[in-house]
Enzyme design. Structure first.
Site, PDB file in Angstrom:
ATOM      1  N   ILE A 138       0.838  -1.190   0.000  1.00 36.70           N
ATOM      2  CA  ILE A 138       0.000   0.000   0.000  1.00 36.70           C
ATOM      3  C   ILE A 138       0.878   1.246   0.000  1.00 36.70           C
ATOM      4  O   ILE A 138       1.751   1.407   0.850  1.00 36.70           O
ATOM      5  CB  ILE A 138      -0.940   0.019   1.230  1.00 36.70           C
ATOM      6  CG1 ILE A 138      -1.729  -1.304   1.322  1.00 36.70           C
ATOM      7  CG2 ILE A 138      -1.880   1.208   1.141  1.00 36.70           C
ATOM      8  CD1 ILE A 138      -2.536  -1.663   0.100  1.00 36.70           C
ATOM      9  N   LYS A 139       0.633   2.126  -0.977  1.00 34.70           N
ATOM     10  CA  LYS A 139       1.421   3.360  -1.092  1.00 34.70           C
ATOM     11  C   LYS A 139       0.781   4.470  -0.259  1.00 34.70           C
ATOM     12  O   LYS A 139      -0.404   4.761  -0.391  1.00 34.70           O
ATOM     13  CB  LYS A 139       1.516   3.808  -2.553  1.00 34.70           C
ATOM     14  CG  LYS A 139       2.445   2.966  -3.396  1.00 34.70           C
ATOM     15  CD  LYS A 139       2.526   3.471  -4.823  1.00 34.70           C
ATOM     16  CE  LYS A 139       3.481   4.640  -4.956  1.00 34.70           C
ATOM     17  NZ  LYS A 139       3.695   4.998  -6.379  1.00 34.70           N
ATOM     18  N   ILE A 140       1.601   5.089   0.576  1.00 30.59           N
ATOM     19  CA  ILE A 140       1.173   6.200   1.418  1.00 30.59           C
ATOM     20  C   ILE A 140       2.188   7.329   1.238  1.00 30.59           C
ATOM     21  O   ILE A 140       3.391   7.087   1.315  1.00 30.59           O
ATOM     22  CB  ILE A 140       1.101   5.785   2.910  1.00 30.59           C
ATOM     23  CG1 ILE A 140       0.098   4.644   3.090  1.00 30.59           C
ATOM     24  CG2 ILE A 140       0.738   6.976   3.792  1.00 30.59           C
ATOM     25  CD1 ILE A 140       0.041   4.089   4.514  1.00 30.59           C
TER      26      ILE A 140
END
Length: 360
Positions: A138-140
């Protein structure tokens, strides 16, 4: 041995910075895995905007979503999640063979949530659950408001790609968030060997902004420094990575957070197409690149050795020279971070507007 294989031997994993339904349906992604040596995929709002607003690959699913009365945000994410899930399946064998280090596919939280820790964490959980594959990442974004959500997600066992990093100062905060999160995961009894993270450090945009300022200064000394800041900045980041994790007391079995070089396509025709690959090869790193850059790498012969280790002193000197001619590096990084968030939000809004028209 291909240049991608040489990179792997040096320690740099090559990921493709692109994904689309066309790549999946035609077997192109599978072919690229087998013939080019890519071992992962990254996506972002701009990539999905380009994929979903061109061609006909999504027409059938859009018709189904329209019939169902799906909201535009839900429709976009449902299509993106389906693509990411399918890509995760394509990379499953690599994921198992590398014990989770590679075979990763990234999907990004809504960029409009960049200043909301709770909403960012909630969506990270939701995306992780809905994709339903262990090799999803998951990209944050690495904004001050989102960094606590990075630590929170890692603490819950979610593998995270921290994106939009431009400065070494921000990168230090990213690594601190990783260490906090992985420590909390261990304290909660999770198997930390299963949790992986990368820190996406953007390269070419640094040169684009600094080159523009050097052109405005216009002196011979300033112009001689063009095209050097992006690589030097990454070299400083790698030195910070080595120092931080050499001193860090990670839980037993934990993986270090690897640096990932992003924005690695050159923006100026004056520079070699492989510049941000050949000059950023080194142990325990990732380089994610669009297909044209990947093809240029495969056609090149300039990747021969580790070009990351031992570069700190030269990079420090380069930034001293930039400061001497009038470059305010802190302002450069502040501008790039703000513009990076704005560009992703703009791409996302454009995609929503286009999809709203198709669902109407």
């Amino acid at each position: 041995m291909t240049q991608v294989a040489k990179l792997a031997e040096i320690g740099t994993s090559v990921w493709l910075d692109d994904l689309s339904r066309d790549r999946l349906k035609t077997g192109n992604l599978r072919e690229m895995i087998e013939t080019t040596g890519i071992v992962g995929v990254t996506t972002n709002p701009a990539i999905f905007a380009g994929a979903m607003t061109s061609g006909t690959a999504y027409d059938e699913q859009i018709a189904t979503l329209k019939e169902r009365g799906a909201a535009v945000d839900e429709a976009v994410y449902e299509m993106a999640i389906d693509d990411v899930r399918a890509a995760c399946d394509e990379f499953a064998e690599i994921y198992r063979a590398t014990d989770g280090k590679d075979g990763r596919v990234s999907i990004e939280v809504d960029p409009r949530l960049f200043a909301d820790r709770d909403a960012t964490l909630a969506q990270a959980r939701q995306l992780f659950e809905r994709v339903g594959r262990d090799n999803v990442m998951i990209k944050i974004p690495a904004t001050p408001e989102s960094l606590p959500a990075v630590a929170d997600a890692l603490a819950e066992g979610i593998s995270v790609n921290v994106t939009l990093i431009f400065s070494v100062a921000r990168y230090q905060e990213v690594m601190a968030a990783f260490i906090d999160g992985i420590t909390r995961a261990h304290e909660a009894g999770l198997d930390v060997s299963k949790i992986h993270s990368v820190a996406s450090f953007f390269v070419s945009r640094v040169d684009s902004e600094i080159d523009k300022r050097l052109d405005a200064i216009g002196t011979d000394e300033a112009l001689a420094l063009k095209g050097k800041a992006g690589v030097a900045n990454a070299h400083l980041a790698y030195a910070a990575y080595e120092k931080t994790f050499a001193a860090a007391e990670l839980p037993a079995g934990a993986n270090v957070q690897r640096p990932l070089w992003a924005s690695t396509s050159v923006k100026s025709p004056e520079y070699p197409a492989t510049m941000y690959v050949a000059e950023l090869a080194g142990p325990n790193t990732v380089n994610t690149m669009p297909e044209p850059t990947l093809r240029a790498v495969l056609d090149s012969e300039d990747i021969t050795a580790d070009t990351l280790s031992g570069k700190e002193a030269a990079a420090v000197e380069l930034f001293a020279q930039l400061m001497a001619v009038g470059i305010d590096a802190e302002d450069v990084f502040a501008v790039l971070e703000r513009e990076g968030v704005e560009k992703f939000i703009s791409s996302w809004n454009d995609l929503l507007t286009s999809m709203e028209g198709q669902l109407a």
